[in-house]
Design an enzyme around this catalytic site. Structure first.
Site, PDB file in Angstrom:
ATOM      1  N   GLY A   1       0.793  -1.222   0.000  1.00  0.00           N
ATOM      2  CA  GLY A   1       0.000   0.000   0.000  1.00  0.00           C
ATOM      3  C   GLY A   1       0.826   1.271   0.000  1.00  0.00           C
ATOM      4  O   GLY A   1       2.054   1.243   0.108  1.00  0.00           O
ATOM      5  N   GLU A   2       0.120   2.397  -0.120  1.00  0.00           N
ATOM      6  CA  GLU A   2       0.755   3.707  -0.208  1.00  0.00           C
ATOM      7  C   GLU A   2       0.833   4.374   1.167  1.00  0.00           C
ATOM      8  O   GLU A   2       0.653   3.725   2.190  1.00  0.00           O
ATOM      9  CB  GLU A   2      -0.015   4.575  -1.211  1.00  0.00           C
TER      10      GLU A   2
ATOM     11  N   GLY B   1      -2.339  -5.319   8.610  1.00  0.00           N
ATOM     12  CA  GLY B   1      -3.769  -5.556   8.696  1.00  0.00           C
ATOM     13  C   GLY B   1      -4.604  -4.360   8.287  1.00  0.00           C
ATOM     14  O   GLY B   1      -4.573  -3.948   7.133  1.00  0.00           O
ATOM     15  N   LEU B   2      -5.331  -3.767   9.250  1.00  0.00           N
ATOM     16  CA  LEU B   2      -6.287  -2.717   8.912  1.00  0.00           C
ATOM     17  C   LEU B   2      -6.237  -1.591   9.931  1.00  0.00           C
ATOM     18  O   LEU B   2      -5.764  -1.770  11.059  1.00  0.00           O
ATOM     19  CB  LEU B   2      -7.700  -3.294   8.845  1.00  0.00           C
ATOM     20  N   ALA B   3      -6.718  -0.428   9.496  1.00  0.00           N
ATOM     21  CA  ALA B   3      -6.856   0.729  10.377  1.00  0.00           C
ATOM     22  C   ALA B   3      -8.231   1.329  10.143  1.00  0.00           C
ATOM     23  O   ALA B   3      -8.542   1.778   9.035  1.00  0.00           O
ATOM     24  CB  ALA B   3      -5.766   1.755  10.085  1.00  0.00           C
TER      25      ALA B   3
ATOM     26  N   CYS C   1      -3.255   7.299   0.957  1.00  0.00           N
ATOM     27  CA  CYS C   1      -3.306   6.074   0.150  1.00  0.00           C
ATOM     28  C   CYS C   1      -3.036   6.343  -1.327  1.00  0.00           C
ATOM     29  O   CYS C   1      -3.348   5.510  -2.184  1.00  0.00           O
ATOM     30  CB  CYS C   1      -4.642   5.353   0.332  1.00  0.00           C
TER      31      CYS C   1
ATOM     32  N   HIS D   1      -1.500   6.887  10.968  1.00  0.00           N
ATOM     33  CA  HIS D   1      -2.077   6.177  12.107  1.00  0.00           C
ATOM     34  C   HIS D   1      -1.922   7.064  13.337  1.00  0.00           C
ATOM     35  O   HIS D   1      -0.906   7.757  13.490  1.00  0.00           O
ATOM     36  CB  HIS D   1      -1.360   4.857  12.371  1.00  0.00           C
TER      37      HIS D   1
ATOM     38  N   THR E   1      -0.003   6.437   4.493  1.00  0.00           N
ATOM     39  CA  THR E   1      -1.183   6.689   5.306  1.00  0.00           C
ATOM     40  C   THR E   1      -0.765   7.198   6.675  1.00  0.00           C
ATOM     41  O   THR E   1       0.425   7.281   6.998  1.00  0.00           O
ATOM     42  CB  THR E   1      -2.066   5.431   5.429  1.00  0.00           C
TER      43      THR E   1
END
Length: 229
Positions: free
Chosen positions: A109-110, A189-191, A209, A114, A112
């Site tokens: 992915g690009e 995983g995911l956010a 992203c 958090h 991001t």
């Protein structure tokens, strides 16, 4: 559940985090999506060098776990995480204009963001298990489905996008997904944006992203908008 990694006894783990503010670039991400670099006197040349996907030198702004570090099955999950952190290959990070550190990491992915108010989940699953498929695209779709069903329980209708990964509400992204695996054991995983500071996604700092024409939203923003509507 359990204290062993999936490869050791077939059990799965789910790690839940709320990070300190941080920007991360995936292993193949371009530095061009750090839009603030365009305003630097040198075009951000030094920052781009340190963040380059090819730079694995001592001054690289990269977070990478040493693959040779071992983890005992007798440790608790917290002790495992702490041990892996000790073995991470880290250097002094770069910082965005808002003071948030920037690292390149090993997920897909690009770029991001958090930070507080965001639920980050790292499933550790062994995709060779009979309940799964040895297919990262299949796995990614399953992660998105979990998010969509979770949001539905809060009366938030969300959807996939035919081109871009993640979960969306209309054209706004509410959850990012970036996965990786080693020997079919999943990492990253995911956010899910619950109530983060959406100002950290400002396009004068990053192109979230790598998608210029889309915006970012959160559960909090949507529920407030719905209540006011």
């Amino acid at each position: 559940r359990g204290q062993a990694y999936p490869e050791q006894d077939g059990s799965d783990e789910l790690l839940l985090f709320e990070h300190h503010p941080v920007y991360t670039l995936g292993r193949g991400s371009t530095e061009d999506h750090l839009t603030f670099l365009n305003e630097s006197p040198d075009g951000g040349a030094e920052a781009r060098r340190r963040l380059s996907r090819k730079n694995r030198g001592p001054d690289a702004a990269r977070l990478m776990t040493n693959a040779q570090s071992s983890v005992s099955s007798q440790l608790t999950v917290r002790q495992e995480v702490d041990l892996l952190s000790e073995h991470s290959n880290t250097s002094s990070p770069l910082e965005a204009p808002n003071g948030v550190p920037i690292y390149r990491i090993e997920r897909g992915g690009e770029v991001t963001y958090h930070g507080p108010g965001q639920l980050v989940m790292y499933p550790l699953l062994h995709l060779k298990h009979e309940n799964y498929e040895q297919d990262l695209h299949w796995y990614l779709r399953q992660v998105e489905e979990v998010i969509i069903r979770t949001l539905a329980s809060f009366d938030i209708k969300s959807n996939r996008d035919s081109i871009n990964t993640g979960v969306w509400v209309g054209k706004d992204k509410i959850a990012a997904v970036g996965v990786s695996s080693s020997r079919w054991i999943t990492t990253h995983g995911l956010a899910l944006n619950v109530d983060p500071n959406l100002g950290h996604f400002d396009k004068s700092i990053i192109t979230p992203c790598g998608i210029e024409e889309r915006d970012v939203t959160s559960m909090s923003k949507l529920r407030v908008t719905t209540a006011l509507g």
